[in-house]
Design a protein around this motif. Structure first.
Motif, PDB file in Angstrom:
ATOM      1  N   ARG A  93      16.450 -26.788 -28.343  1.00 57.89           N
ATOM      2  CA  ARG A  93      17.525 -27.458 -27.615  1.00 57.89           C
ATOM      3  C   ARG A  93      16.983 -28.258 -26.432  1.00 57.89           C
ATOM      4  O   ARG A  93      17.422 -29.389 -26.179  1.00 57.89           O
ATOM      5  N   VAL A  94      16.012 -27.710 -25.738  1.00 56.27           N
ATOM      6  CA  VAL A  94      15.427 -28.405 -24.586  1.00 56.27           C
ATOM      7  C   VAL A  94      14.704 -29.673 -25.027  1.00 56.27           C
ATOM      8  O   VAL A  94      14.618 -30.644 -24.269  1.00 56.27           O
ATOM      9  N   SER A  95      14.202 -29.698 -26.253  1.00 60.49           N
ATOM     10  CA  SER A  95      13.471 -30.881 -26.714  1.00 60.49           C
ATOM     11  C   SER A  95      14.359 -32.123 -26.763  1.00 60.49           C
ATOM     12  O   SER A  95      13.857 -33.249 -26.663  1.00 60.49           O
ATOM     13  N   PHE A  96      15.664 -31.941 -26.904  1.00 56.46           N
ATOM     14  CA  PHE A  96      16.583 -33.085 -26.849  1.00 56.46           C
ATOM     15  C   PHE A  96      16.692 -33.634 -25.425  1.00 56.46           C
ATOM     16  O   PHE A  96      16.934 -34.820 -25.227  1.00 56.46           O
ATOM     17  N   ASP A  97      16.517 -32.765 -24.445  1.00 53.16           N
ATOM     18  CA  ASP A  97      16.588 -33.185 -23.048  1.00 53.16           C
ATOM     19  C   ASP A  97      15.253 -33.721 -22.543  1.00 53.16           C
ATOM     20  O   ASP A  97      15.219 -34.523 -21.598  1.00 53.16           O
ATOM     21  N   ALA A  98      14.152 -33.272 -23.139  1.00 58.57           N
ATOM     22  CA  ALA A  98      12.814 -33.696 -22.718  1.00 58.57           C
ATOM     23  C   ALA A  98      12.004 -34.104 -23.949  1.00 58.57           C
ATOM     24  O   ALA A  98      10.974 -33.502 -24.256  1.00 58.57           O
ATOM     25  N   PRO A  99      12.437 -35.158 -24.652  1.00 53.96           N
ATOM     26  CA  PRO A  99      11.762 -35.515 -25.908  1.00 53.96           C
ATOM     27  C   PRO A  99      10.351 -36.048 -25.721  1.00 53.96           C
ATOM     28  O   PRO A  99       9.469 -35.773 -26.539  1.00 53.96           O
ATOM     29  N   LEU A 100      10.102 -36.820 -24.656  1.00 54.90           N
ATOM     30  CA  LEU A 100       8.763 -37.378 -24.458  1.00 54.90           C
ATOM     31  C   LEU A 100       7.758 -36.290 -24.092  1.00 54.90           C
ATOM     32  O   LEU A 100       6.629 -36.275 -24.583  1.00 54.90           O
ATOM     33  N   GLU A 191      13.781 -15.332 -22.557  1.00 54.34           N
ATOM     34  CA  GLU A 191      15.190 -14.967 -22.350  1.00 54.34           C
ATOM     35  C   GLU A 191      16.179 -16.057 -22.743  1.00 54.34           C
ATOM     36  O   GLU A 191      17.367 -15.787 -22.911  1.00 54.34           O
ATOM     37  N   THR A 192      15.723 -17.315 -22.892  1.00 55.34           N
ATOM     38  CA  THR A 192      16.642 -18.395 -23.238  1.00 55.34           C
ATOM     39  C   THR A 192      16.756 -18.623 -24.745  1.00 55.34           C
ATOM     40  O   THR A 192      17.562 -19.438 -25.185  1.00 55.34           O
ATOM     41  N   PHE A 193      15.958 -17.916 -25.543  1.00 56.57           N
ATOM     42  CA  PHE A 193      16.080 -18.013 -26.995  1.00 56.57           C
ATOM     43  C   PHE A 193      17.222 -17.105 -27.458  1.00 56.57           C
ATOM     44  O   PHE A 193      17.437 -16.028 -26.909  1.00 56.57           O
ATOM     45  N   HIS A 214      27.955 -16.327 -23.393  1.00 56.88           N
ATOM     46  CA  HIS A 214      28.317 -17.642 -23.904  1.00 56.88           C
ATOM     47  C   HIS A 214      27.239 -18.164 -24.839  1.00 56.88           C
ATOM     48  O   HIS A 214      26.060 -18.234 -24.468  1.00 56.88           O
ATOM     49  N   LEU A 215      27.649 -18.556 -26.044  1.00 59.31           N
ATOM     50  CA  LEU A 215      26.725 -19.021 -27.076  1.00 59.31           C
ATOM     51  C   LEU A 215      27.276 -20.270 -27.757  1.00 59.31           C
ATOM     52  O   LEU A 215      28.453 -20.601 -27.635  1.00 59.31           O
TER      53      LEU A 215
END
Length: 337
Positions: A93-100, A191-193, A214-215
């Motif tokens: 999910r984070v890769s969408f926010d930090a793709p480069l 913990e974020t997975f 929340h999921l």
């Protein structure tokens, strides 16, 4: 003579279990860590050996997959028999926010390491941590012949790293393998997975510290295995006579909803009373189902998983309940060396 191994991502879930495995086998293990102003070695503190200790078998080095020169110098100094590339920006999910950043570390970082091995002139065997996320939209079951259809910047970077590994194997006759690992979890999972978020939430709800969890998408299906078993498969790949690529999986598909049920049920809780849907945790493009076929690994590596998702949820819930109890009583206080 004892073998020497280099592990990138040694402070992560897989890196810590792999370091333990190799140390138990008599290896000298070198781990690559990034500089940080705060402690980031919690998963390997129990096996840490200080620079003042004679004849250390576990040594940490400050370097980064974005620094190719440092990688060349480190490889020349260490001369490892085996290199395990586990380092990455690994949160989908984070890769969408930090793709480069994800592409630089997860994709280009791999080819920097491969090129560093070539440029240093060392003879070594290389394990590349590939991912089931590369299959993306390709329907299950997925095996080594399933086409890749990545659905995130993370998985796109992993596909690049996969083919870079194959290319260096074919172009330079390197012993380089891809382990296409499906989801694998443990009490050391970040913990974020989602699995750890669930089991940590169960512990906190049971202790009365929170009431809601929340999921995002509860219908996504994944093949969840136990990380300590999966690092054994990594090691087995580098012991073969010829390099090849292998899927590592349990073959069991379980939805996020089912994993929720397993985890909450084990703690005597009803997940429906506590779990709430939150769209911010949805991915822009979802992967519906990843279920692996590890027949090749079983046949050629002699590897077979023992822990399946229900048992995995139990292990993780019990560990998080113990950890929270220790934190509340003050028993889980870090004592620095």
């Amino acid at each position: 003579m004892a073998k020497t191994a280099l592990i990138t991502g040694v402070t992560g879930q897989d890196g810590s279990y792999l370091a333990e495995l190799l140390l138990d086998k008599g290896y000298t293990v070198h781990g690559l860590i990034r500089r940080s102003s705060s402690f980031n070695t919690e998963r390997i503190d129990h096996i840490y050996q200080g620079p003042e200790e004679p004849e250390r078998s576990f040594v940490l080095h400050h370097a980064d997959l974005t620094d190719g020169v440092a990688l060349v110098n480190l490889l020349r100094d260490i001369q490892p028999d085996e290199v395990y590339n586990l380092g990455a920006q690994s949160h989908v999910r984070v890769s969408f926010d930090a793709p480069l950043y994800t592409g630089d570390v997860t994709g280009l970082g791999t080819i920097r390491l491969l090129e560093a091995v070539r440029a240093s002139g060392i003879q070594t065997r290389i394990y590349q941590a590939s991912s089931s996320e590369m299959f993306g939209a390709s329907p299950p079951p997925q095996n080594e012949k399933t086409p890749f259809h990545p659905r995130s910047p993370y998985s796109v970077a992993k596909v690049y790293a996969y083919w870079a590994t194959v290319n260096y194997r074919e172009a330079y006759d390197m012993f380089a393998v891809n382990g296409i690992l499906f989801n694998h979890e443990s009490p050391r999972r970040g913990e974020t997975f989602v699995t750890r978020k669930i089991t940590r939430g169960v512990a906190r709800i049971k202790a009365g510290l929170q009431d809601r969890l929340h999921l995002g998408n509860l219908d996504a299906i994944r093949d969840w295995g136990y990380a300590p078993e999966y690092v054994d498969a990594m090691w087995r790949m580098l012991q073969c006579d010829t390099p090849d690529d292998y899927v590592v999986a349990t073959g069991e598909g379980v939805s996020v909803r089912q994993f929720l049920e397993f985890a909450f049920e084990h703690a005597g809780l009803d997940w429906a009373e506590h779990v709430r849907y939150d769209p911010k945790y949805e991915r822009p493009s979802e992967v519906d189902a990843l279920i692996g076929d590890a027949s090749k690994a079983e046949e050629l590596l002699g590897w077979k998983p023992e822990v399946k998702s229900r048992e995995l949820a139990r292990i993780m819930v019990d560990a998080d309940i113990r950890l929270l109890s220790d934190q509340l009583t003050g028993a889980a206080v870090r004592v620095d060396r």
